[in-house]
Design a protein around this motif. Structure first.
Motif, PDB file in Angstrom:
ATOM      1  N   SER A  93      52.968  83.535   0.467  1.00 22.26           N
ATOM      2  CA  SER A  93      52.293  82.617   1.389  1.00 22.26           C
ATOM      3  C   SER A  93      51.180  83.433   2.039  1.00 22.26           C
ATOM      4  N   CYS A  94      50.397  82.823   2.957  1.00 20.81           N
ATOM      5  CA  CYS A  94      49.191  83.532   3.430  1.00 20.81           C
ATOM      6  C   CYS A  94      49.515  84.689   4.376  1.00 20.81           C
ATOM      7  N   ARG A  95      50.662  84.620   5.051  1.00 21.01           N
ATOM      8  CA  ARG A  95      51.147  85.658   5.983  1.00 21.01           C
ATOM      9  C   ARG A  95      50.406  85.711   7.316  1.00 21.01           C
ATOM     10  N   THR A  96      49.349  84.909   7.499  1.00 22.95           N
ATOM     11  CA  THR A  96      48.553  85.018   8.724  1.00 22.95           C
ATOM     12  C   THR A  96      48.553  83.744   9.568  1.00 22.95           C
ATOM     13  N   CYS A  97      48.919  82.615   9.001  1.00 27.05           N
ATOM     14  CA  CYS A  97      48.886  81.363   9.781  1.00 27.05           C
ATOM     15  C   CYS A  97      50.071  81.341  10.759  1.00 27.05           C
ATOM     16  N   ASP A  98      50.043  80.378  11.685  1.00 24.17           N
ATOM     17  CA  ASP A  98      51.106  80.297  12.692  1.00 24.17           C
ATOM     18  C   ASP A  98      52.481  80.121  12.050  1.00 24.17           C
ATOM     19  N   GLN A  99      52.559  79.319  10.989  1.00 22.03           N
ATOM     20  CA  GLN A  99      53.862  79.064  10.348  1.00 22.03           C
ATOM     21  C   GLN A  99      54.402  80.356   9.718  1.00 22.03           C
ATOM     22  N   CYS A 100      53.540  81.067   9.005  1.00 26.20           N
ATOM     23  CA  CYS A 100      53.975  82.324   8.369  1.00 26.20           C
ATOM     24  C   CYS A 100      54.391  83.337   9.434  1.00 26.20           C
ATOM     25  N   LYS A 101      53.606  83.406  10.529  1.00 29.33           N
ATOM     26  CA  LYS A 101      53.915  84.412  11.555  1.00 29.33           C
ATOM     27  C   LYS A 101      55.251  84.154  12.220  1.00 29.33           C
ATOM     28  N   PHE A 107      56.130  76.263   5.259  1.00 26.91           N
ATOM     29  CA  PHE A 107      55.142  75.324   5.804  1.00 26.91           C
ATOM     30  C   PHE A 107      53.760  75.976   5.916  1.00 26.91           C
ATOM     31  N   CYS A 108      53.502  77.047   5.174  1.00 25.69           N
ATOM     32  CA  CYS A 108      52.235  77.787   5.272  1.00 25.69           C
ATOM     33  C   CYS A 108      51.034  76.843   5.286  1.00 25.69           C
ATOM     34  N   ASP A 109      50.176  76.999   6.305  1.00 23.21           N
ATOM     35  CA  ASP A 109      49.018  76.112   6.447  1.00 23.21           C
ATOM     36  C   ASP A 109      48.037  76.259   5.291  1.00 23.21           C
ATOM     37  N   ALA A 110      48.031  77.428   4.666  1.00 19.69           N
ATOM     38  CA  ALA A 110      47.102  77.653   3.544  1.00 19.69           C
ATOM     39  C   ALA A 110      47.730  77.234   2.219  1.00 19.69           C
TER      40      ALA A 110
HETATM   41 ZN    ZN Z   1      50.613  80.895   6.018  1.00 25.49          ZN
END
Ligand code: ZN
Ligand code: NAP
Ligand code: ZN
Length: 348
Positions: A93-101, A107-110
């Motif tokens: 997943s992107c690891r930087t969006c609010d969901q990943c954090k 639910f990764c936004d990206a």
């Molecule tokens: Zn993400």
């Protein structure tokens, strides 16, 4: 590249068949897992049969993956060669969006990179799942599996386990909570075991009277056939939480009536049609309807540790990859007891 032997779907209707493909060489943060077992989830069937829309084929399904680590990249510190490891429903997943954090990578936004029928972070490489001999995954998206457990019975925890554990925790199921589990298949049988292990008062709601003894053996305290009028009258209005695992079209408006005042029906099943929901069935008793999708990596590890500590394992029928179509046919007839698991040695 790493030559991998898989079992793949090539279109929405033909039987699955052998498919050789390439995995990437492990990068410095990757682990290479030699897969021993992979569970068969109804989502595999929905995906390859096009229930959720058109797909790009070939698809190697499978997201209940367990095996042994065979190689690790230079910067891997979470797992070592020889360790048991698992991969669930997503591989990145992107690891930087609010969901990943906050550890909700599903639910990764990206856009989450799901384990199959999805894209890696490069946006080009198609992911391929666990009906195969090996997988390469970033260590942050691999799970640790305790030694000494029967791996075929652990595999289904990676999807059926976390998908039911997560809503049971979110809706605070504990001692005495009145939980209804709708549908006794792969997810349903894990929901019964997990809710019972959390101390809940569990009722299994099925279409299949013949599953009564199994339901009790799995830990249910009561059993009802929800298509039977007398059973329905007995249980309606009873539940604080209902976990709805039904894979086929059904009428949510009717099942909301199972809830007590302030109860929540959590939908985890993913059919394309849920009928019509009447306003007064919700507002008249302050009921809620919620959805839930698998769980993040942190919670999946917590679930695996909970299962190891409480002796929770799936009940499985272990098959060869060559029997997948027969397993799919039985799943469509609700004849699964209670998860098919592929012995991936059959692909070597
Ligand atoms: Zn993400
Ligand atoms: P499964 O093993 O095939 O079990 C589904 C059960 O639903 C059946 O055994 C049957 O239980 C019941 N059922 C089937 N057809 C029905 C009908 N027409 N009316 C009423 N009940 C019916 O499937 P599964 O692997 O547990 O997956 C269940 C669903 O969850 C699928 O839609 C799957 O895609 C979805 N899923 C969602 C998530 C998520 O993250 N939300 C994760 C995994 C799977 P009885 O015989 O007891 O009635
Ligand atoms: Zn699944």
């Amino acid at each position: 590249m790493l030559e991998t032997h898989g079992w793949a779907s090539f279109d929405a209707s033909s039987p699955l068949r052998a498919h050789a493909f390439q995995r990437r060489e492990p990068g410095e943060r990757d682990v290479l897992i030699e897969i021993t077992h992979c569970g068969i989830c109804h989502s595999d069937l929905h995906t390859v049969r096009g229930d959720w829309g058109p797909q790009s084929y070939p698809i190697v399904p499978g997201h209940e993956i367990v095996g042994r680590v065979a190689r690790v990249g230079a910067k891997v510190d979470k797992l070592a060669v020889g360790d048991l490891a698992g991969v669930g429903c997503f591989v990145d997943s992107c690891r930087t969006c609010d969901q990943c954090k906050r550890g909700e990578e599903q639910f990764c936004d990206a856009g989450t990179s799901f384990t199959y029928a999805s894209l890696e972070r490069d946006g080009v490489t198609r992911t391929q799942g666990g009906y195969s001999t090996r997988i390469v995954v970033d260590q942050d998206y691999a799970l640790k599996i305790a030694a000494g457990l029967p791996l075929d019975r652990v595999a289904p925890l990676l999807c059926a386990g976390i998908t039911t554990y997560s809503p049971l925790r979110k809706y605070h199921v504990g001692k005495g909570t009145r939980v209804g589990v709708l549908g006794l298949g792969g997810l349903g049988h894990m929901a019964v075991k997990l809710a019972a292990a959390m101390g809940a008062d569990v009722t299994l709601l099925s279409t299949t009277r013949a599953k009564k003894l199994d339901a009790e053996r799995l830990g249910a305290h009561d059993f009802a056939v929800h298509t039977d009028d007398a059973d329905w009258k007995r249980v309606r209005g009873r539940f604080d939480v209902v976990i709805d695992t039904v894979s086929a079209a059904h009428d949510l408006g009717r099942f909301v009536d199972l809830l007590a005042v302030d109860g929540t029906l959590v939908l985890v099943g993913a059919p394309d049609d849920l009928g019509k929901l009447g306003a007064f069935s919700l507002i008249g008793r302050r009921r809620s309807v919620a959805g839930s999708l698998i769980g993040g990596i942190r919670e999946t590890q917590e679930m695996l540790d909970f299962c190891a500590a409480n002796g929770v394992l799936a009940d499985v029928e272990t098959i060869a990859a060559q029997q997948v179509d027969a397993a799919y046919a039985r799943m469509l007839k609700s004849d699964v007891r209670y998860r098919f698991v592929i012995d991936c040695g059959s692909l070597r």
